[in-house]
Design an enzyme around this catalytic site. Structure first.
Site, PDB file in Angstrom:
ATOM      1  NE  ARG A  90      -9.198  -4.768  -5.233  1.00  0.00           N
ATOM      2  CZ  ARG A  90      -7.868  -4.735  -5.137  1.00  0.00           C
ATOM      3  NH1 ARG A  90      -7.145  -5.729  -5.600  1.00  0.00           N
ATOM      4  NH2 ARG A  90      -7.255  -3.716  -4.570  1.00  0.00           N
ATOM      5  CG  HIS A 121      -7.057   1.441  -5.509  1.00  0.00           C
ATOM      6  ND1 HIS A 121      -7.768   1.100  -4.372  1.00  0.00           N
ATOM      7  CD2 HIS A 121      -6.016   0.572  -5.564  1.00  0.00           C
ATOM      8  CE1 HIS A 121      -7.189   0.062  -3.788  1.00  0.00           C
ATOM      9  NE2 HIS A 121      -6.127  -0.274  -4.490  1.00  0.00           N
ATOM     10  CD  GLN A 143      -2.266   1.889  -3.123  1.00  0.00           C
ATOM     11  OE1 GLN A 143      -2.586   0.721  -3.040  1.00  0.00           O
ATOM     12  NE2 GLN A 143      -1.154   2.348  -2.563  1.00  0.00           N
ATOM     13  CG  ASP A 153      -0.756   0.500 -10.928  1.00  0.00           C
ATOM     14  OD1 ASP A 153      -0.363  -0.630 -10.590  1.00  0.00           O
ATOM     15  OD2 ASP A 153      -1.970   0.784 -11.064  1.00  0.00           O
ATOM     16  CB  CYS A 163      -0.449   0.982  -5.802  1.00  0.00           C
ATOM     17  SG  CYS A 163      -0.585   0.337  -7.481  1.00  0.00           S
ATOM     18  NE  ARG A 203      -4.372   0.169   0.473  1.00  0.00           N
ATOM     19  CZ  ARG A 203      -4.854  -0.670  -0.455  1.00  0.00           C
ATOM     20  NH1 ARG A 203      -4.048  -1.129  -1.395  1.00  0.00           N
ATOM     21  NH2 ARG A 203      -6.132  -1.016  -0.479  1.00  0.00           N
TER      22      ARG A 203
HETATM   23  N1  NVA Z   1      -4.108  -0.623 -11.593  1.00  0.00           N
HETATM   24  C1  NVA Z   1      -3.999  -1.893 -10.931  1.00  0.00           C
HETATM   25  C2  NVA Z   1      -3.957  -1.676  -9.445  1.00  0.00           C
HETATM   26  C3  NVA Z   1      -3.825  -2.920  -8.614  1.00  0.00           C
HETATM   27  C4  NVA Z   1      -3.837  -2.624  -7.148  1.00  0.00           C
HETATM   28  C5  NVA Z   1      -5.189  -2.765 -11.316  1.00  0.00           C
HETATM   29  O1  NVA Z   1      -6.308  -2.255 -11.417  1.00  0.00           O
HETATM   30  O2  NVA Z   1      -4.990  -3.974 -11.537  1.00  0.00           O
HETATM   31  N1   CP Z   2      -2.440  -2.041  -4.047  1.00  0.00           N
HETATM   32  C1   CP Z   2      -3.430  -2.937  -3.905  1.00  0.00           C
HETATM   33  O1   CP Z   2      -4.609  -2.602  -3.903  1.00  0.00           O
HETATM   34  O2   CP Z   2      -3.009  -4.218  -3.722  1.00  0.00           O
HETATM   35  P1   CP Z   2      -3.943  -5.514  -3.772  1.00  0.00           P
HETATM   36  O3   CP Z   2      -4.396  -5.655  -5.206  1.00  0.00           O
HETATM   37  O4   CP Z   2      -3.031  -6.627  -3.359  1.00  0.00           O
HETATM   38  O5   CP Z   2      -5.101  -5.338  -2.851  1.00  0.00           O
END
Ligand code: NVA
Ligand code: CP
Length: 302
Positions: free
Chosen positions: A98, A125, A128, A219, A259, A287
């Site tokens: 990540r 992502h 997801q 989101d 998500c 997930r």
């Molecule tokens: N769009 C959000 C998704 C978190 C799972 C982010 O990037 O923070």
């Molecule tokens: N939806 C998602 O990726 O959650 P986290 O940020 O908790 O991993």
């Protein structure tokens, strides 16, 4: 398929991975094929679902996950990503990362001799999106539906656009002007959708967008990394909230997805999150099944 950095890397594997996820969830597949396999999980950003689903999933498949906070790695002291990739490839069987920058993940994948899976970047992502497709299939039975993504044309939205195009699901992005999805990804989704018959569009009029919706998805308005724009975003996105009124404008029996993590009473109301029409908690559970399916598909034959 070697790496999973974008949904476009798995264009031809979507049905296979979904079917593995269904079989893992139902118990039809209950083997532990990843014994002696090691997954390194590098996190440059916070995570609850991605970390736990990959960590538990890897254990359930018989393998071993290693949590690697980027703060503790030599990466944080300037060791090049290319060297990190070369070295981790000698120890591990797969890397899940990540990261703040999609370009850095591409760099990691370029020098790694083992598969690299993106667990979210600023651009996409994909993990997801697999959990989302699995959830939609469970709730609706097929993808002959209309999904409306309400809010920011962000990483989650980008992967969903490609996923929708590949499975032939209509998707409308209802967003304020200036917050559209990535242009290149949108164009790719539109061109793929021509083959599957899906309709992919951006609509700035939220009321028009939700007409005929079977799935309302949202989101956060302020993604990780967008914090400097928080005030401005909270103002611009106000009309793009999923609430009972908006949900009543969708098709009867429409489901709501997010998500997570969610900010209640910003992009979604608590009432809708906890309503009968919310698929959010099953989506979160999925997930685990989706991530296991990805690991199974990538690592079983390695
Ligand atoms: N769009 C959000 C998704 C978190 C799972 C982010 O990037 O923070
Ligand atoms: N939806 C998602 O990726 O959650 P986290 O940020 O908790 O991993």
């Amino acid at each position: 398929m070697k790496h999973l950095l974008s949904m476009s890397d798995v264009k031809d594997d979507v049905e296979t991975i979904l079917s593995i996820a269904e079989d893992l969830k139902s118990g039809k597949i209950n083997e532990k094929p990843l014994e002696d396999k090691y997954l390194g999980m590098i996190f440059e950003k916070s995570s609850t679902r991605t970390r736990v689903s990959f960590e538990v999933g890897m254990h359930q498949l018989g393998g071993t996950p290693l949590y690697l906070s980027s703060k503790d790695l030599q990466l944080n002291r300037g060791e090049p990503i290319s060297d990190t990739a070369r070295v981790l490839s000698r120890f591990l069987d797969c890397i899940m990362i990540r990261a703040k920058s999609h370009a850095n993940v591409e760099e990691l994948a370029k020098y790694a001799t083992i598969p690299v899976i993106s667990g979210l970047t600023d651009k996409e992502h994909p993990c997801q999106a697999f959990a989302d497709l699995l959830t939609i299939k469970e709730y609706k039975g097929d993808f002959n539906r209309k999904l409306v993504f309400v809010g920011d044309g962000n990483n989650v939205c980008n992967s969903l656009l490609l996923a929708s195009a590949y499975v032939g699901m209509d998707m409308t992005v209802a967003c304020p002007e200036g917050y559209e999805p990535d242009e290149e990804i949108f164009n790719e989704a539109v061109s793929e959708a021509e083959k599957t018959g899906a309709k992919i569009e951006v609509e700035h009029d939220i009321n028009k967008a939700v007409e005929g919706a079977d799935i309302l998805y949202t989101d956060v308005w302020v993604s990780m990394g967008d914090e400097a724009e928080q005030q401005e975003r909270e103002e611009v996105f106000k009309p793009f909230q999923i609430n009972a009124q908006l949900l009543s404008q969708a098709n009867d029996g429409a489901i709501v997805m997010h998500c997570l993590p969610a900010i209640r009473d910003q992009e979604i109301t608590d009432e809708v999150m906890t309503s009968q029409q919310s698929a959010i908690w099953d989506q979160a559970e999925n997930r685990l099944h989706a991530q296991k399916a990805i690991l199974y598909h990538i690592l079983k034959e390695e």
